[in-house]
Design an enzyme around this catalytic site. Sequence first.
Site, PDB file in Angstrom:
ATOM      1  N   HIS A  37       0.853  -1.191   0.000  1.00 29.99           N
ATOM      2  CA  HIS A  37       0.000   0.000   0.000  1.00 29.99           C
ATOM      3  C   HIS A  37       0.893   1.248   0.000  1.00 29.99           C
ATOM      4  O   HIS A  37       1.751   1.406   0.870  1.00 29.99           O
ATOM      5  CB  HIS A  37      -0.883  -0.045   1.247  1.00 29.99           C
ATOM      6  CG  HIS A  37      -1.906   1.027   1.342  1.00 29.99           C
ATOM      7  ND1 HIS A  37      -3.117   0.966   0.687  1.00 29.99           N
ATOM      8  CD2 HIS A  37      -1.913   2.208   2.026  1.00 29.99           C
ATOM      9  CE1 HIS A  37      -3.833   2.040   0.970  1.00 29.99           C
ATOM     10  NE2 HIS A  37      -3.114   2.816   1.782  1.00 29.99           N
ATOM     11  N   ASP A  39       0.944   5.290   0.094  1.00 28.02           N
ATOM     12  CA  ASP A  39       0.136   6.459   0.454  1.00 28.02           C
ATOM     13  C   ASP A  39       0.700   7.719  -0.192  1.00 28.02           C
ATOM     14  O   ASP A  39       1.798   8.154   0.139  1.00 28.02           O
ATOM     15  CB  ASP A  39       0.106   6.615   1.981  1.00 28.02           C
ATOM     16  CG  ASP A  39      -0.799   5.587   2.633  1.00 28.02           C
ATOM     17  OD1 ASP A  39      -1.966   5.480   2.210  1.00 28.02           O
ATOM     18  OD2 ASP A  39      -0.335   4.887   3.555  1.00 28.02           O
ATOM     19  N   MET A  41       0.283  11.663  -0.802  1.00 19.91           N
ATOM     20  CA  MET A  41      -0.378  12.838  -0.196  1.00 19.91           C
ATOM     21  C   MET A  41       0.210  14.120  -0.775  1.00 19.91           C
ATOM     22  O   MET A  41       1.411  14.202  -1.019  1.00 19.91           O
ATOM     23  CB  MET A  41      -0.152  12.827   1.320  1.00 19.91           C
ATOM     24  CG  MET A  41      -0.558  11.534   1.998  1.00 19.91           C
ATOM     25  SD  MET A  41      -0.437  11.684   3.785  1.00 19.91           S
ATOM     26  CE  MET A  41      -0.719   9.970   4.279  1.00 19.91           C
ATOM     27  N   HIS A  72      -2.790   4.630  -3.044  1.00 18.75           N
ATOM     28  CA  HIS A  72      -3.908   5.342  -2.415  1.00 18.75           C
ATOM     29  C   HIS A  72      -3.640   6.834  -2.596  1.00 18.75           C
ATOM     30  O   HIS A  72      -2.777   7.395  -1.926  1.00 18.75           O
ATOM     31  CB  HIS A  72      -3.946   4.918  -0.929  1.00 18.75           C
ATOM     32  CG  HIS A  72      -4.915   5.671  -0.078  1.00 18.75           C
ATOM     33  ND1 HIS A  72      -4.903   5.589   1.309  1.00 18.75           N
ATOM     34  CD2 HIS A  72      -5.938   6.500  -0.393  1.00 18.75           C
ATOM     35  CE1 HIS A  72      -5.870   6.351   1.804  1.00 18.75           C
ATOM     36  NE2 HIS A  72      -6.500   6.925   0.797  1.00 18.75           N
ATOM     37  N   MET A 143     -11.837   4.287   4.928  1.00 16.13           N
ATOM     38  CA  MET A 143     -10.851   4.864   5.853  1.00 16.13           C
ATOM     39  C   MET A 143     -11.363   4.711   7.279  1.00 16.13           C
ATOM     40  O   MET A 143     -12.498   5.105   7.579  1.00 16.13           O
ATOM     41  CB  MET A 143     -10.626   6.358   5.565  1.00 16.13           C
ATOM     42  CG  MET A 143      -9.866   6.666   4.304  1.00 16.13           C
ATOM     43  SD  MET A 143      -8.273   5.835   4.132  1.00 16.13           S
ATOM     44  CE  MET A 143      -7.360   6.454   5.561  1.00 16.13           C
ATOM     45  N   ASP A 181      -8.404   0.808   5.998  1.00 21.40           N
ATOM     46  CA  ASP A 181      -7.113   1.487   6.171  1.00 21.40           C
ATOM     47  C   ASP A 181      -7.140   2.433   7.364  1.00 21.40           C
ATOM     48  O   ASP A 181      -7.917   3.386   7.378  1.00 21.40           O
ATOM     49  CB  ASP A 181      -6.841   2.278   4.870  1.00 21.40           C
ATOM     50  CG  ASP A 181      -5.495   2.982   4.852  1.00 21.40           C
ATOM     51  OD1 ASP A 181      -4.684   2.784   5.768  1.00 21.40           O
ATOM     52  OD2 ASP A 181      -5.268   3.739   3.878  1.00 21.40           O
TER      53      ASP A 181
HETATM   54  C1  DX5 Z   1      -3.426   7.365   6.367  1.00 22.51           C
HETATM   55  C2  DX5 Z   1      -2.953   6.318   5.396  1.00 22.51           C
HETATM   56  C3  DX5 Z   1      -2.773   4.963   5.980  1.00 22.51           C
HETATM   57  C4  DX5 Z   1      -1.808   4.879   7.116  1.00 22.51           C
HETATM   58  C5  DX5 Z   1      -1.966   3.574   7.821  1.00 22.51           C
HETATM   59  O1  DX5 Z   1      -3.729   8.519   5.666  1.00 22.51           O
HETATM   60  O2  DX5 Z   1      -3.852   6.203   4.326  1.00 22.51           O
HETATM   61  O3  DX5 Z   1      -2.455   4.039   4.974  1.00 22.51           O
HETATM   62  O4  DX5 Z   1      -0.497   5.037   6.714  1.00 22.51           O
HETATM   63  O5  DX5 Z   1      -1.125   3.585   8.911  1.00 22.51           O
HETATM   64  P1  DX5 Z   1      -1.536   2.902  10.296  1.00 22.51           P
HETATM   65  O6  DX5 Z   1      -1.733   1.456  10.014  1.00 22.51           O
HETATM   66  O7  DX5 Z   1      -0.366   3.184  11.185  1.00 22.51           O
HETATM   67  O8  DX5 Z   1      -2.794   3.581  10.751  1.00 22.51           O
HETATM   68 ZN    ZN Z   2      -3.635   4.531   2.862  1.00 18.85          ZN
END
Ligand code: DX5
Ligand code: ZN
Length: 231
Positions: A37, A39, A41, A72, A143, A181
């Site tokens: 996965h 992430d 941003m 994501h 989420m 997630d």
């Molecule tokens: C948050 C992300 C998640 C996050 C998950 O915005 O989308 O993927 O990194 O991390 P944990 O498992 O530590 O909550």
């Molecule tokens: Zn994520």
Amino acid sequence: MSNNHVIQIAPSILSADFARLAASAKEAIEGGATLLHVDVMDGHFVPNITIGPPVVASLRKAISSDIPLDCHLMIENADEYIPAFADAGADWISVHQEACVHLHRVLQHIKGHGLKAGVVINPATPIGTLTEVLDMVDYVLVMSVNPGFGGQKFIPSCLEKIRKLAAIQSTLRTGFKIEVDGGITLENIAEIVRAGAEVIVAGSAVFGSGDPRKNTERLLKTGREANLLQV
Ligand code: DX5
Ligand code: ZN
């Protein structure tokens, strides 16, 4: 009656050491992770900035092609960036319902690149906002924290949302997977799986402390047992 869900662990590399990303990812894969996965941003849609297509391209070169990269996108104007992520080697791309004015078009765009398309909803976004796209997505990402950071606490009301979505899933002819997630740990993974989740994202529970191999193994074992014991 048990379902036919296949439980998968998707380690979130956000919690890994970026200086040794490939090595950390490989450790999690040795522990049984079957997708990674990623992430993404942008500092606009969410209050944090992470990584983009160049890192996806490097990971794609370093990691076995059997392991899909699940990107994501927590970004505005996601549509503009789909080609770059596709070229970089993304296999799954999910976009936020809240960030896409033309959600249907963006999902079509992802599918047009031959990739798995997912739609993501924040904790405050109702499932009803997805009705018209459920038949075109490969997965729905629920989420269970507000997006932006790893290491947050699971929001319990999301369990009911997963259950509702699983009930809809069972009535549709087209299949979509349910991914969850945020804040998933060895302590809560069983109830999340029992609620209907199949793809479990875990960042800090995999990379936060201890051995990513062992952490992934334990999560997978607990998740699979919860799935098998479903009645
Ligand atoms: C948050 C992300 C998640 C996050 C998950 O915005 O989308 O993927 O990194 O991390 P944990 O498992 O530590 O909550
Ligand atoms: Zn994520």
